[in-house]
Motif scaffolding. Structure first.
Motif, short mmCIF file in Angstrom:
data_model
loop_
_atom_site.label_atom_id
_atom_site.label_comp_id
_atom_site.label_asym_id
_atom_site.label_seq_id
_atom_site.Cartn_x
_atom_site.Cartn_y
_atom_site.Cartn_z
N GLY A 1 0.80 -1.21 0.00
CA GLY A 1 0.00 0.00 0.00
C GLY A 1 0.84 1.26 0.00
N MET A 2 1.96 1.23 0.71
CA MET A 2 2.83 2.40 0.76
C MET A 2 3.33 2.79 -0.62
SD MET A 2 6.29 3.35 0.59
CE MET A 2 7.25 1.92 1.04
N ILE A 3 3.62 1.79 -1.44
CA ILE A 3 4.16 2.06 -2.77
C ILE A 3 3.11 2.73 -3.65
CG2 ILE A 3 5.15 0.99 -4.84
CD1 ILE A 3 7.02 0.97 -2.51
N LEU A 4 1.84 2.35 -3.50
CA LEU A 4 0.79 2.84 -4.39
C LEU A 4 0.04 4.05 -3.84
CD1 LEU A 4 -0.64 -0.61 -5.54
CD2 LEU A 4 1.13 0.79 -6.60
N ASP A 5 0.36 4.47 -2.62
CA ASP A 5 -0.27 5.65 -2.05
C ASP A 5 0.62 6.87 -2.32
OD1 ASP A 5 -0.49 7.64 0.44
OD2 ASP A 5 -2.42 6.60 0.19
#
Length: 378
Positions: A318-322
């Motif tokens: 999620g961190m990568i896509l947020d």
């Protein structure tokens, strides 16, 4: 008449020598000076055995590269310890890489490529079989160690100490390619430049670009692409696999090995194509090329199947896509981490030469990005 007789005799003699060498090679005889780390075990069979003085150095080379020590760093270490190289002089990183790639340390007969690149490659006899060249009872470098060292050296896998070869200090080195000749681009001053042109080799349109310009452009494109990605996008699944590789621990060591095997198999197929283009399979070995391609493709399919089993697991990215979290992570990251993050989504960047000297920077016109979910640049 005497001249014709002499020419015919010379031709018969040359053919006889070639036939004899071919027969000896097929029998596993080593026909030249023994490779570094080895020696001729028996003058009649010309099989190879370990050289007790230098074989430990060969094993050390494989172990260090597999652990993540760069070839350049290892060369410096060996030179500092006053250990002589195979040529009797100083060690170079190219010497280290040549040892890692040489099939003889796996116990197999080799043949040199034709042309300027004389890198030893695996030899196959008339039946297409590999030919053992070690004397009976002599053990080669362990197969697992060879595979790991080659994967780490090629950048397909982290070393056993969790490191990759070298510590890169620039964001895009090894991703950039010159559109003029296809060569990689290296850092020179404040710019990335065509490596072939910088080395004095011909390039019809050598590319050169300021690092600040293209670094900022690529980061912006990368960030925008990731922020716009949907959870079911193919790119997201690829990022998940690569994120797993980056964050691998002992618990996911098998997944790491599986992903590295895929990259190694892909590289092997590409190497076959390059060797054929270089003329390696233009002679008698040409009849084996289709079968070698089938074997390489089967290896790739098996590696992909094994990797898919791990890729199917849920991975938190999620961190990568947020967008907000990604921006915060980017600002806090060091250069090696930023390089890893960029390579989650980008496989290659091709740069064209500027239309004229001093032309304003136009990234859209000069840069082609090959994203991880595309086979061709897009």
């Amino acid at each position: 008449m005497k001249a014709e007789d002499a020419r015919e005799y010379s031709a018969r003699l040359s053919q006889g020598v070639r036939d004899t060498k071919a027969r000896q090679r097929d029998e596993g005889a080593w026909l030249s000076a023994a490779p570094y780390g080895l020696r001729i075990a028996d003058k009649r069979s010309r099989k190879l055995e370990h050289d007790p003085k230098t074989w430990p150095i060969v094993l050390r080379v494989f172990e260090c590269i597999a652990s993540g020590v760069s070839a350049r760093k290892l060369a410096d270490i060996l030179n500092t310890e006053h250990i002589l190289s195979p040529s009797g002089g100083t060690w170079r990183d190219s010497t280290i890489r040549r040892i890692i790639r040489n099939p003889v340390y796996e116990g197999w007969q080799v043949v040199a490529k034709s042309g300027r690149d004389t890198t030893p490659v695996l030899y196959r006899n008339r039946k297409g079989e590999r030919v053992p060249v070690f004397a009976e009872g002599v053990e080669p470098v362990p197969a697992d160690l060879v595979k790991r060292a080659r994967r780490v050296q090629a950048g397909h896998q982290r070393g056993s100490l969790g490191t990759r070869p070298g510590v890169a200090t620039h964001l895009l080195t090894d991703l950039l390619r010159c559109a003029g000749c296809g060569a990689s681009m290296c850092v020179m001053g404040r710019s990335y430049v065509c490596n072939a042109h910088a080395s004095g080799k011909p390039c019809p349109a050598p590319a050169s670009v300021m690092r600040t310009h293209i670094d900022a452009y690529i980061v912006a494109r990368w960030s925008a692409r990731l922020s716009a990605a949907e959870p079911d996008d193919a790119l997201v699944h690829i990022i998940a696999e690569r994120w797993q590789l980056l964050t691998a621990t002992e618990a996911v060591e098998e997944a790491t090995e599986a992903l590295a095997a895929v990259r190694e198999a892909e590289a092997a197929i590409e190497q076959l194509a390059n060797d054929r283009q270089a003329g390696l399979y233009s002679g008698a070995m040409g009849k084996h090329f289709p079968r070698l391609v089938r074997e390489a493709e089967a290896t790739l399919a098996e590696a992909q199947k094994r990797a898919a089993a791990f890729a199917a697991q849920t991975i938190e990215i999620g961190m990568i896509l947020d967008h907000a979290q990604l921006g915060e992570a980017w600002e806090a990251a060091d250069i090696p981490t930023k390089r890893d993050l960029i390579r989650l989504a980008i496989d290659r960047i091709t740069v064209c030469k500027a239309p004229r000297r001093g032309a304003p920077w136009d990234g859209d016109a000069r840069v082609t990005i090959q994203w991880a979910d595309t086979e061709q640049p897009a």
